[in-house]
Design a protein around this motif. Structure first.
Motif, short mmCIF file in Angstrom:
data_model
loop_
_atom_site.label_atom_id
_atom_site.label_comp_id
_atom_site.label_asym_id
_atom_site.label_seq_id
_atom_site.Cartn_x
_atom_site.Cartn_y
_atom_site.Cartn_z
N PHE A 286 50.62 63.11 107.08
CA PHE A 286 49.45 62.61 106.37
C PHE A 286 48.92 63.70 105.44
CE2 PHE A 286 44.84 62.18 105.99
CZ PHE A 286 44.73 60.87 105.53
N TYR A 287 48.71 64.88 105.98
CA TYR A 287 48.17 65.97 105.16
C TYR A 287 49.17 66.46 104.10
CZ TYR A 287 43.97 66.31 107.98
OH TYR A 287 42.77 66.05 108.60
N ASN A 288 50.46 66.32 104.37
CA ASN A 288 51.47 66.76 103.41
C ASN A 288 51.68 65.77 102.26
OD1 ASN A 288 52.07 69.19 104.63
ND2 ASN A 288 53.72 68.33 105.87
N PHE A 289 51.48 64.48 102.51
CA PHE A 289 51.87 63.48 101.52
C PHE A 289 50.74 62.62 100.96
CE2 PHE A 289 55.77 64.38 103.84
CZ PHE A 289 56.64 64.61 102.78
N VAL A 290 49.68 62.42 101.69
CA VAL A 290 48.61 61.53 101.21
C VAL A 290 47.62 62.35 100.39
CG1 VAL A 290 46.77 59.94 101.87
CG2 VAL A 290 48.90 59.99 103.19
N ASP A 291 47.42 61.92 99.15
CA ASP A 291 46.47 62.60 98.27
C ASP A 291 45.07 62.51 98.84
OD1 ASP A 291 48.48 63.11 96.39
OD2 ASP A 291 48.07 61.26 95.29
N LYS A 292 44.38 63.62 98.82
CA LYS A 292 43.02 63.67 99.38
C LYS A 292 42.11 62.66 98.69
CE LYS A 292 39.41 66.72 100.95
NZ LYS A 292 38.98 68.07 101.19
N LYS B 4 62.17 59.91 101.11
CA LYS B 4 61.80 58.54 101.42
C LYS B 4 60.44 58.21 100.80
CE LYS B 4 62.77 55.80 104.94
NZ LYS B 4 63.13 55.53 106.30
N PHE B 5 59.50 59.13 100.91
CA PHE B 5 58.16 58.93 100.33
C PHE B 5 58.27 58.70 98.82
CE2 PHE B 5 54.11 60.24 98.57
CZ PHE B 5 53.21 59.59 99.40
N ARG B 6 59.02 59.54 98.15
CA ARG B 6 59.18 59.43 96.68
C ARG B 6 59.88 58.13 96.30
NH1 ARG B 6 55.21 62.26 95.75
NH2 ARG B 6 55.35 64.37 96.47
N GLN B 7 60.85 57.69 97.08
CA GLN B 7 61.54 56.43 96.80
C GLN B 7 60.57 55.26 96.84
OE1 GLN B 7 64.58 56.33 99.80
NE2 GLN B 7 66.17 57.10 98.41
N VAL B 8 59.79 55.17 97.89
CA VAL B 8 58.84 54.07 98.03
C VAL B 8 57.79 54.14 96.93
CG1 VAL B 8 57.12 52.99 99.53
CG2 VAL B 8 59.25 53.85 100.51
N LEU B 9 57.32 55.33 96.63
CA LEU B 9 56.33 55.52 95.57
C LEU B 9 56.89 55.10 94.21
CD1 LEU B 9 53.46 56.52 94.97
CD2 LEU B 9 54.42 58.80 94.65
N PRO C 116 54.83 51.91 91.88
CA PRO C 116 54.00 52.92 91.21
C PRO C 116 52.50 52.65 91.23
CG PRO C 116 55.22 51.61 89.61
CD PRO C 116 55.72 51.22 90.96
N LYS C 117 52.10 51.42 91.52
CA LYS C 117 50.66 51.11 91.55
C LYS C 117 50.05 51.34 92.92
CE LYS C 117 50.81 47.96 87.70
NZ LYS C 117 50.47 46.64 87.18
N TRP C 118 50.87 51.63 93.91
CA TRP C 118 50.37 51.86 95.27
C TRP C 118 49.79 53.27 95.38
CZ3 TRP C 118 54.52 49.93 99.29
CH2 TRP C 118 54.63 48.54 99.20
N SER C 119 48.74 53.40 96.17
CA SER C 119 48.19 54.72 96.45
C SER C 119 49.12 55.43 97.43
CB SER C 119 46.79 54.60 97.06
OG SER C 119 46.88 54.12 98.38
N SER C 120 48.97 56.72 97.53
CA SER C 120 49.80 57.48 98.47
C SER C 120 49.52 57.06 99.92
CB SER C 120 49.58 58.98 98.30
OG SER C 120 48.23 59.32 98.52
N LEU C 121 48.32 56.60 100.21
CA LEU C 121 47.99 56.13 101.56
C LEU C 121 48.74 54.83 101.88
CD1 LEU C 121 46.43 56.47 104.18
CD2 LEU C 121 44.49 55.34 103.10
N VAL C 122 48.85 53.94 100.92
CA VAL C 122 49.59 52.69 101.12
C VAL C 122 51.08 53.00 101.33
CG1 VAL C 122 50.30 50.50 100.07
CG2 VAL C 122 47.93 51.27 99.88
N VAL C 123 51.63 53.90 100.52
CA VAL C 123 53.03 54.30 100.68
C VAL C 123 53.24 54.89 102.08
CG1 VAL C 123 54.83 55.87 99.86
CG2 VAL C 123 53.40 54.65 98.21
N PHE C 124 52.37 55.78 102.47
CA PHE C 124 52.44 56.40 103.79
C PHE C 124 52.44 55.34 104.88
CE2 PHE C 124 50.17 58.28 107.45
CZ PHE C 124 51.00 59.36 107.72
N SER C 125 51.53 54.37 104.77
CA SER C 125 51.43 53.34 105.80
C SER C 125 52.69 52.49 105.89
CB SER C 125 50.20 52.46 105.56
OG SER C 125 50.35 51.67 104.40
N GLN C 126 53.32 52.22 104.75
CA GLN C 126 54.54 51.42 104.77
C GLN C 126 55.70 52.18 105.43
OE1 GLN C 126 54.87 48.09 103.86
NE2 GLN C 126 52.66 48.42 104.00
#
Length: 85
Positions: free
Chosen positions: A50-56, A15-20, A24-34
């Motif tokens: 959060f720790y698994n998917f959001v880029d530090k 699901k994370f990869r699909q939304v990303l 493609p211009k969204w940050s991983s934090l924006v994808v996570f929040s959606q």
């Protein structure tokens, strides 16, 4: 089915990869929040994902506990009814 298992099914790598890929211009934090918005996820599930998917790089320099609190509130906020004018 245990609550944790249900929550894990809501949030997964596919699901994370699909939304990303769709945004493609969204940050991983924006994808996570959606993905977590209105899903009523527990704090442990939010923290783990959060720790698994959001880029530090997307949160570095910000207080991580505040971000996690915000994510929990976002996940557990009630949907607002649309108002017709």
């Amino acid at each position: 089915m245990e609550q944790n298992q249900v929550e894990e099914r809501v949030f997964n790598e596919e699901k994370f990869r699909q939304v990303l890929n769709l945004n493609p211009k969204w940050s991983s934090l924006v994808v996570f929040s959606q993905i977590i918005k209105h899903k009523k996820l527990s704090k442990p599930v939010i923290k783990k994902n959060f720790y698994n998917f959001v880029d530090k790089e997307d949160w570095s320099g910000s207080p991580v506990e505040e971000i996690l609190d915000w994510a929990y509130e976002l996940s557990n906020e009630k949907r607002s009814k649309s108002v017709k004018i």
